[in-house]
Write a protein that holds these residues in place. Structure first.
Motif, PDB file in Angstrom:
ATOM      1  N   VAL A   1       0.929  -0.987   0.117  1.00 33.32           N
ATOM      2  CA  VAL A   1       0.059  -0.004  -0.010  1.00 33.32           C
ATOM      3  C   VAL A   1       0.990   1.207   0.206  1.00 33.32           C
ATOM      4  O   VAL A   1       1.984   1.313   0.593  1.00 33.32           O
ATOM      5  CB  VAL A   1      -0.957   0.152   1.256  1.00 33.32           C
ATOM      6  CG1 VAL A   1      -1.953  -0.865   1.118  1.00 33.32           C
ATOM      7  CG2 VAL A   1      -0.121  -0.003   2.619  1.00 33.32           C
ATOM      8  N   GLN A   2       0.233   2.346  -0.467  1.00 30.73           N
ATOM      9  CA  GLN A   2       0.992   3.673  -0.469  1.00 30.73           C
ATOM     10  C   GLN A   2       0.870   4.249   1.102  1.00 30.73           C
ATOM     11  O   GLN A   2      -0.320   4.140   1.518  1.00 30.73           O
ATOM     12  CB  GLN A   2       0.471   4.520  -1.530  1.00 30.73           C
ATOM     13  CG  GLN A   2       1.475   5.884  -1.444  1.00 30.73           C
ATOM     14  CD  GLN A   2       0.980   6.842  -2.679  1.00 30.73           C
ATOM     15  OE1 GLN A   2      -0.160   6.725  -3.507  1.00 30.73           O
ATOM     16  NE2 GLN A   2       1.765   7.864  -2.803  1.00 30.73           N
TER      17      GLN A   2
ATOM     18  N   ILE B   1      -5.754   6.331   2.574  1.00 33.78           N
ATOM     19  CA  ILE B   1      -6.906   5.567   3.100  1.00 33.78           C
ATOM     20  C   ILE B   1      -6.367   3.943   2.873  1.00 33.78           C
ATOM     21  O   ILE B   1      -7.067   3.191   3.729  1.00 33.78           O
ATOM     22  CB  ILE B   1      -7.911   5.895   2.539  1.00 33.78           C
ATOM     23  CG1 ILE B   1      -8.039   6.000   1.010  1.00 33.78           C
ATOM     24  CG2 ILE B   1      -8.363   7.271   2.756  1.00 33.78           C
ATOM     25  CD1 ILE B   1      -9.292   6.083   0.449  1.00 33.78           C
ATOM     26  N   HIS B   2      -5.856   3.753   1.992  1.00 36.05           N
ATOM     27  CA  HIS B   2      -5.612   2.265   1.580  1.00 36.05           C
ATOM     28  C   HIS B   2      -4.716   1.721   2.565  1.00 36.05           C
ATOM     29  O   HIS B   2      -4.960   0.430   2.907  1.00 36.05           O
ATOM     30  CB  HIS B   2      -4.906   2.161   0.112  1.00 36.05           C
ATOM     31  CG  HIS B   2      -5.875   2.643  -0.810  1.00 36.05           C
ATOM     32  ND1 HIS B   2      -7.308   2.417  -1.094  1.00 36.05           N
ATOM     33  CD2 HIS B   2      -5.762   3.834  -1.376  1.00 36.05           C
ATOM     34  CE1 HIS B   2      -7.796   3.229  -2.008  1.00 36.05           C
ATOM     35  NE2 HIS B   2      -6.883   4.100  -2.418  1.00 36.05           N
TER      36      HIS B   2
ATOM     37  N   ALA C   1      -5.373  -0.228  -3.780  1.00 35.40           N
ATOM     38  CA  ALA C   1      -5.457   1.014  -4.099  1.00 35.40           C
ATOM     39  C   ALA C   1      -6.934   1.248  -4.834  1.00 35.40           C
ATOM     40  O   ALA C   1      -7.675   0.640  -4.910  1.00 35.40           O
ATOM     41  CB  ALA C   1      -3.871   1.542  -5.039  1.00 35.40           C
ATOM     42  N   ASP C   2      -6.813   2.553  -5.462  1.00 35.99           N
ATOM     43  CA  ASP C   2      -8.163   2.979  -6.006  1.00 35.99           C
ATOM     44  C   ASP C   2      -8.105   2.285  -7.461  1.00 35.99           C
ATOM     45  O   ASP C   2      -7.169   2.040  -8.204  1.00 35.99           O
ATOM     46  CB  ASP C   2      -7.997   4.421  -6.454  1.00 35.99           C
ATOM     47  CG  ASP C   2      -9.181   5.158  -7.287  1.00 35.99           C
ATOM     48  OD1 ASP C   2     -10.191   5.340  -6.507  1.00 35.99           O
ATOM     49  OD2 ASP C   2      -9.129   5.045  -8.543  1.00 35.99           O
ATOM     50  N   SER C   3      -9.339   1.652  -7.722  1.00 33.73           N
ATOM     51  CA  SER C   3      -9.330   0.881  -8.748  1.00 33.73           C
ATOM     52  C   SER C   3      -9.117   1.262 -10.005  1.00 33.73           C
ATOM     53  O   SER C   3      -8.666   0.712 -10.779  1.00 33.73           O
ATOM     54  CB  SER C   3     -11.007   0.455  -8.763  1.00 33.73           C
ATOM     55  OG  SER C   3     -11.896   1.579  -8.994  1.00 33.73           O
TER      56      SER C   3
ATOM     57  N   LEU D   1     -12.652   4.655   4.030  1.00 33.58           N
ATOM     58  CA  LEU D   1     -12.562   4.984   2.385  1.00 33.58           C
ATOM     59  C   LEU D   1     -13.257   6.446   2.218  1.00 33.58           C
ATOM     60  O   LEU D   1     -12.922   6.895   1.088  1.00 33.58           O
ATOM     61  CB  LEU D   1     -12.948   3.877   1.725  1.00 33.58           C
ATOM     62  CG  LEU D   1     -12.351   2.489   1.852  1.00 33.58           C
ATOM     63  CD1 LEU D   1     -13.201   1.573   1.242  1.00 33.58           C
ATOM     64  CD2 LEU D   1     -10.845   2.532   1.609  1.00 33.58           C
ATOM     65  N   GLY D   2     -14.120   6.871   2.950  1.00 31.57           N
ATOM     66  CA  GLY D   2     -14.500   8.183   2.984  1.00 31.57           C
ATOM     67  C   GLY D   2     -15.704   8.161   1.749  1.00 31.57           C
ATOM     68  O   GLY D   2     -16.157   7.275   1.503  1.00 31.57           O
TER      69      GLY D   2
END
Length: 260
Positions: A138-139, A143-144, A182-184, A213-214
């Protein structure tokens, strides 16, 4: 007489500059200094391009703001905002309760699912059970990272943190980790590259947790900047209504990135 004319000309020039300045408030727009396609990435000349760059230009034009692109290291981007080094964050930052303790947000401007990709041919899914015993990349400061730590950390072999998404993707491609969250859209862009297509595949979207995740992605703003926030919200609504948002989005996506 010449001195009078010269003085008048200077005064007129200053007056025009002042009037122009009144029309265009200068703001520094921060986003991550590393590539994050299809949202932001530098071209061969070092100029930034991508969907989020076009979004930024559209809302700045609509709000009559003189926006200056200001790349910042992601893990220091909120301190850069609160300290005044930048004035807005337009960098795929999700609106979360935790972040709203420190900064404010505009209305959302896109919302996409969170996904997990992994080594091609290995049968597992994007669940705690599926990722049990796996090393997940993950970065950092995202949020991830928070989501993976909460949901996958208890069963995973480890959660490995990276400064950039590219580093996580490269380690996955090299076989040093088993999966990346991560984001899809970002992961889809990687899977469409020669490297991503050769090594990896989508394992699925994670179960949503809005608390982590917001509620979509918004423009990050300092608390108390209500006038600027009003301009940004009005600009987002305007480009959505007048077709500008859809026009540049179609160059990148074949679906409505705005989401529900």
């Amino acid at each position: 007489m010449k001195n009078i004319i010269r003085t008048f000309a200077i005064a007129m020039t200053l007056g025009v500059a002042s009037a122009s300045g009144a029309l265009a408030q200068q703001v520094k727009v921060g986003f991550a200094a590393e590539p994050y396609p299809p949202f932001t990435s530098p071209d061969a000349s070092g100029n930034w391009e991508g969907w989020e760059v076009e979004f930024q230009k559209a809302i700045c034009a609509e709000a009559k703001l003189d926006c200056v692109i200001t790349p910042v290291a992601w893990d220091g981007i909120i301190p850069a905002l609160t300290s005044g080094k930048i004035d807005m964050i337009i960098g795929s930052m999700s609106i979360t309760e935790e972040r709203m303790k420190t900064i404010d947000f505009s209305d959302k401007y896109y919302n996409t699912p969170t996904a997990v990709i992994g080594t091609k041919g290995e049968a597992f899914d994007a669940t705690p059970e599926g990722l049990a015993g796996k090393v997940i990349g993950v970065q950092v400061s995202t949020i991830h990272q928070d989501y993976a730590t909460k949901y996958f950390g208890p069963t995973a072999a480890s959660i490995k943190e990276y400064q950039t998404q590219d580093e996580a993707n490269n380690d996955l491609a090299a076989g040093r980790i088993d999966a990346v969250q991560a984001d899809s859209l970002t992961l889809d862009a990687f899977l469409k590259t020669e490297q991503g297509a050769a090594c990896c595949e989508l394992k699925g979207n994670v179960v949503d947790d809005p608390a982590i995740l917001g509620a979509g992605v918004g423009v990050g703003l300092r608390k108390g900047e209500n006038e600027l926030k009003g301009k940004i919200n009005a600009a987002i609504a305007a480009i959505r209504a007048n077709g500008t948002y859809d026009a540049f989005s179609k160059k990148y996506f074949d679906f409505d990135i705005y989401g529900k």
